[in-house]
Motif scaffolding. Structure first.
Motif, PDB file in Angstrom:
ATOM      1  N   VAL A   1      17.883  13.809  -9.041  1.00  7.88           N
ATOM      2  CA  VAL A   1      16.915  12.738  -8.798  1.00  7.88           C
ATOM      3  C   VAL A   1      15.864  12.722  -9.891  1.00  7.88           C
ATOM      4  N   ALA A   2      15.364  13.913 -10.250  1.00  4.00           N
ATOM      5  CA  ALA A   2      14.337  13.990 -11.294  1.00  4.00           C
ATOM      6  C   ALA A   2      14.851  13.437 -12.617  1.00  4.00           C
ATOM      7  N   ARG A   3      16.073  13.785 -12.964  1.00  4.46           N
ATOM      8  CA  ARG A   3      16.654  13.289 -14.221  1.00  4.46           C
ATOM      9  C   ARG A   3      16.890  11.784 -14.157  1.00  4.46           C
ATOM     10  N   ALA A   4      17.288  11.296 -12.989  1.00  7.21           N
ATOM     11  CA  ALA A   4      17.507   9.857 -12.844  1.00  7.21           C
ATOM     12  C   ALA A   4      16.208   9.090 -13.012  1.00  7.21           C
ATOM     13  N   ILE A   5      15.131   9.578 -12.390  1.00  3.41           N
ATOM     14  CA  ILE A   5      13.833   8.915 -12.495  1.00  3.41           C
ATOM     15  C   ILE A   5      13.342   8.922 -13.936  1.00  3.41           C
ATOM     16  N   GLU A   6      13.576  10.037 -14.621  1.00  5.30           N
ATOM     17  CA  GLU A   6      13.174  10.121 -16.027  1.00  5.30           C
ATOM     18  C   GLU A   6      13.961   9.135 -16.873  1.00  5.30           C
ATOM     19  N   ALA A   7      15.253   8.978 -16.555  1.00  2.10           N
ATOM     20  CA  ALA A   7      16.095   8.053 -17.327  1.00  2.10           C
ATOM     21  C   ALA A   7      15.680   6.605 -17.100  1.00  2.10           C
ATOM     22  N   ILE A   8      15.291   6.264 -15.883  1.00  4.30           N
ATOM     23  CA  ILE A   8      14.862   4.894 -15.594  1.00  4.30           C
ATOM     24  C   ILE A   8      13.565   4.567 -16.312  1.00  4.30           C
ATOM     25  N   GLY A   9      12.646   5.539 -16.350  1.00  4.60           N
ATOM     26  CA  GLY A   9      11.361   5.321 -17.008  1.00  4.60           C
ATOM     27  C   GLY A   9      10.255   5.037 -16.016  1.00  4.60           C
ATOM     28  N   PRO A  10       9.012   5.318 -16.380  1.00  2.00           N
ATOM     29  CA  PRO A  10       7.891   5.170 -15.441  1.00  2.00           C
ATOM     30  C   PRO A  10       7.622   3.730 -15.025  1.00  2.00           C
ATOM     31  N   GLU A  11       7.978   2.770 -15.855  1.00  3.34           N
ATOM     32  CA  GLU A  11       7.686   1.375 -15.516  1.00  3.34           C
ATOM     33  C   GLU A  11       8.599   0.843 -14.421  1.00  3.34           C
ATOM     34  N   LEU A  12       9.834   1.368 -14.324  1.00  2.00           N
ATOM     35  CA  LEU A  12      10.816   0.817 -13.392  1.00  2.00           C
ATOM     36  C   LEU A  12      11.218   1.769 -12.272  1.00  2.00           C
ATOM     37  N   SER A  13      10.861   3.046 -12.398  1.00  2.00           N
ATOM     38  CA  SER A  13      11.335   4.019 -11.405  1.00  2.00           C
ATOM     39  C   SER A  13      10.756   3.769 -10.018  1.00  2.00           C
ATOM     40  N   GLY A  14       9.536   3.217  -9.952  1.00  2.00           N
ATOM     41  CA  GLY A  14       8.902   3.002  -8.655  1.00  2.00           C
ATOM     42  C   GLY A  14       9.687   2.046  -7.768  1.00  2.00           C
ATOM     43  N   VAL A  15      10.141   0.932  -8.343  1.00  2.00           N
ATOM     44  CA  VAL A  15      10.874  -0.044  -7.540  1.00  2.00           C
ATOM     45  C   VAL A  15      12.238   0.503  -7.149  1.00  2.00           C
ATOM     46  N   ALA A  16      12.847   1.316  -8.007  1.00  8.45           N
ATOM     47  CA  ALA A  16      14.135   1.926  -7.657  1.00  8.45           C
ATOM     48  C   ALA A  16      13.978   2.882  -6.483  1.00  8.45           C
ATOM     49  N   LEU A  17      12.918   3.676  -6.482  1.00  6.59           N
ATOM     50  CA  LEU A  17      12.654   4.591  -5.369  1.00  6.59           C
ATOM     51  C   LEU A  17      12.374   3.817  -4.085  1.00  6.59           C
TER      52      LEU A  17
ATOM     53  N   GLY B   1      12.324  -3.508   1.684  1.00  6.97           N
ATOM     54  CA  GLY B   1      12.772  -4.807   1.245  1.00  6.97           C
ATOM     55  C   GLY B   1      12.018  -5.266   0.012  1.00  6.97           C
ATOM     56  N   LEU B   2      12.594  -6.212  -0.710  1.00  9.36           N
ATOM     57  CA  LEU B   2      11.969  -6.676  -1.946  1.00  9.36           C
ATOM     58  C   LEU B   2      10.623  -7.337  -1.690  1.00  9.36           C
ATOM     59  N   GLU B   3      10.512  -8.081  -0.600  1.00 11.32           N
ATOM     60  CA  GLU B   3       9.237  -8.729  -0.293  1.00 11.32           C
ATOM     61  C   GLU B   3       8.153  -7.697  -0.010  1.00 11.32           C
ATOM     62  N   MET B   4       8.511  -6.621   0.664  1.00  9.37           N
ATOM     63  CA  MET B   4       7.530  -5.566   0.926  1.00  9.37           C
ATOM     64  C   MET B   4       7.080  -4.907  -0.373  1.00  9.37           C
ATOM     65  N   VAL B   5       8.036  -4.669  -1.276  1.00  6.68           N
ATOM     66  CA  VAL B   5       7.690  -4.072  -2.566  1.00  6.68           C
ATOM     67  C   VAL B   5       6.714  -4.966  -3.316  1.00  6.68           C
ATOM     68  N   GLU B   6       6.985  -6.263  -3.342  1.00  9.89           N
ATOM     69  CA  GLU B   6       6.092  -7.201  -4.042  1.00  9.89           C
ATOM     70  C   GLU B   6       4.716  -7.241  -3.399  1.00  9.89           C
ATOM     71  N   ARG B   7       4.684  -7.153  -2.087  1.00  8.28           N
ATOM     72  CA  ARG B   7       3.393  -7.203  -1.388  1.00  8.28           C
ATOM     73  C   ARG B   7       2.583  -5.934  -1.655  1.00  8.28           C
ATOM     74  N   GLU B   8       3.231  -4.790  -1.594  1.00 12.15           N
ATOM     75  CA  GLU B   8       2.528  -3.523  -1.808  1.00 12.15           C
ATOM     76  C   GLU B   8       2.069  -3.360  -3.253  1.00 12.15           C
ATOM     77  N   ARG B   9       2.874  -3.811  -4.187  1.00 16.64           N
ATOM     78  CA  ARG B   9       2.544  -3.647  -5.605  1.00 16.64           C
ATOM     79  C   ARG B   9       1.832  -4.870  -6.186  1.00 16.64           C
ATOM     80  N   ARG B  10       1.628  -5.893  -5.349  1.00 16.53           N
ATOM     81  CA  ARG B  10       0.939  -7.113  -5.759  1.00 16.53           C
ATOM     82  C   ARG B  10       1.628  -7.773  -6.941  1.00 16.53           C
ATOM     83  N   TRP B  11       2.943  -7.839  -6.845  1.00 12.22           N
ATOM     84  CA  TRP B  11       3.755  -8.481  -7.866  1.00 12.22           C
ATOM     85  C   TRP B  11       3.990  -9.943  -7.490  1.00 12.22           C
ATOM     86  N   PRO B  12       4.295 -10.789  -8.456  1.00  8.36           N
ATOM     87  CA  PRO B  12       4.634 -12.188  -8.142  1.00  8.36           C
ATOM     88  C   PRO B  12       5.921 -12.263  -7.326  1.00  8.36           C
ATOM     89  N   ALA B  13       6.084 -13.362  -6.619  1.00  6.86           N
ATOM     90  CA  ALA B  13       7.283 -13.553  -5.806  1.00  6.86           C
ATOM     91  C   ALA B  13       8.539 -13.526  -6.678  1.00  6.86           C
TER      92      ALA B  13
END
Length: 266
Positions: free
Chosen positions: A188-204, A212-224
Motif C-alpha cells: 500500500v505504501a509503495r502504491a501511494i508513493e507511485a500515485i503521488g501526493p496530488e492523486l493518492s487521496g482520492v484513490a484512498l 462515493g465521488l460526490e462525497m469526495v468532492e464535498r469533503e475536498r471542496r472540489w468542483p462537480a
C-alpha cells in the motif's frame, strides 16, 4: 451456461473442497473418482476439478490432490452465502478482473457496494469503457492490500501522509503483525508513493474507504465531476505501477569519420 448449471457446479465445487479438506490429501482414480486415505470415495466431474485448479484452490501432483490455503476460505465464503439467501436481493454481482501478484484473475464483485465498480460501468462517447480494465483491476488490488493490511479500522483522512513513513515512538508497533499484514502494508505504501501526493487521496477515499465521488468532492471542496477525472488519473498511474510497460530497446548512435562503414555482422 444456465443459472441452474452454474449453481450445480458451485455446489459440486463445494462438495469437492469439503472432501479434500477433510482428508488432507486424496488420490484421483480412474479419472472420475477421489479416494481418501481412509478409503472413502467420492465421484468427481472433470470440469469441477479443472475449475478448482484454475481458481488456485487445489494443487495436483500426478494422481494426488491437496488443498491450498485459499480452499478453506472459498468454502467458508460459500457456506456463508448459502446461509444468507435473503442477502442476494441486496447484491448486484458481476464478473470482474483483478490483479493478484501481477496476474489477472476473474472474480465476483458486488457493484452495489463499490463506488469504483459504478465508475467502471461508465462509457466514453466512443463506446469504450471510461475506466480501463487495468485501472479498475489496480483499484481492486489496492483495496485488497488495504484490507489485508488491517488498515481500515485505524485510518482516517489525516492518516494519508503517514502511510509510507513511521512516526516517532512507533518502533515496536509492528512486532505483533504477521508477515502477510506487513507485506500488504508495504505494498500500500509503495502504491501511494507511485500515485503521488496530488492523486493518492482520492484513490484512498474511493478504493479503500469506499466513499462515493460526490462525497469526495464535498469533503475536498472540489468542483462537480472533478473527482471522476482525478480518480481515473490516479488509477492509471497505479496500473502502471503494478504492471510497468515493457522497456523498448534504445538505438545507439555512432559517429564515424569520413569513409566509416558500420559493422553489420553483429
Amino acid at each position: 451456461m444456465s443459472e441452474a448449471d452454474g449453481k450445480g457446479n458451485a455446489d459440486a465445487l463445494a462438495r469437492l473442497l469439503r472432501f479434500v479438506l477433510a482428508a488432507g490429501e486424496v488420490r484421483l482414480v480412474e479419472g472420475d473418482a477421489l479416494v481418501a486415505p481412509d478409503g472413502r470415495r467420492q465421484p468427481l466431474a472433470p470440469v469441477v476439478l479443472a475449475e478448482a485448479i484454475s481458481l488456485g484452490l487445489l494443487r495436483r501432483g500426478g494422481a494426488r490432490l491437496s488443498p491450498l490455503p485459499e480452499a478453506r476460505v472459498h468454502l467458508k465464503r460459500r457456506l456463508c452465502d448459502a446461509q444468507t439467501p435473503f442477502a442476494g436481493q441486496h447484491r448486484d454481482m458481476a464478473a470482474v478482473t483483478v490483479l493478484r501478484d501481477g496476474v489477472r484473475e476473474r472474480a465476483l464483485a458486488n457493484r452495489l457496494e463499490s463506488p469504483l465498480a459504478n465508475l467502471a460501468r461508465l462509457k466514453e462517447k466512443s463506446g469504450e469503457a471510461y475506466l480501463p480494465e487495468g485501472a479498475f483491476a489496480a483499484g481492486e488490488r489496492l483495496h485488497a492490500d488495504f484490507t489485508r493490511g488491517g488498515l481500515q479500522p485505524k485510518m482516517t483522512m489525516s492518516w494519508e501522509p503517514r502511510i509510507a513513513s513511521r512516526q516517532k515512538g512507533e518502533a515496536g508497533a509492528g512486532r505483533d503483525l504477521t508477515d502477510t499484514t506487513l507485506a500488504a502494508r508495504l505494498r500500500v505504501a509503495r502504491a501511494i508513493e507511485a500515485i503521488g501526493p496530488e492523486l493518492s487521496g482520492v484513490a484512498l477515499d474511493v478504493c479503500c474507504f469506499m466513499k462515493g465521488l460526490e462525497m469526495v468532492e464535498r469533503e475536498r471542496r472540489w468542483p462537480a465531476r472533478s473527482a471522476k477525472l482525478m480518480l481515473r488519473a490516479a488509477l492509471l498511474a497505479l496500473a502502471r505501477h503494478y504492471a510497468p510497460p515493457a522497456k523498448t530497446a534504445r538505438h545507439r548512435h555512432v559517429w564515424g569519420a569520413e569513409g566509416y562503414r558500420p559493422d553489420l555482422s553483429r
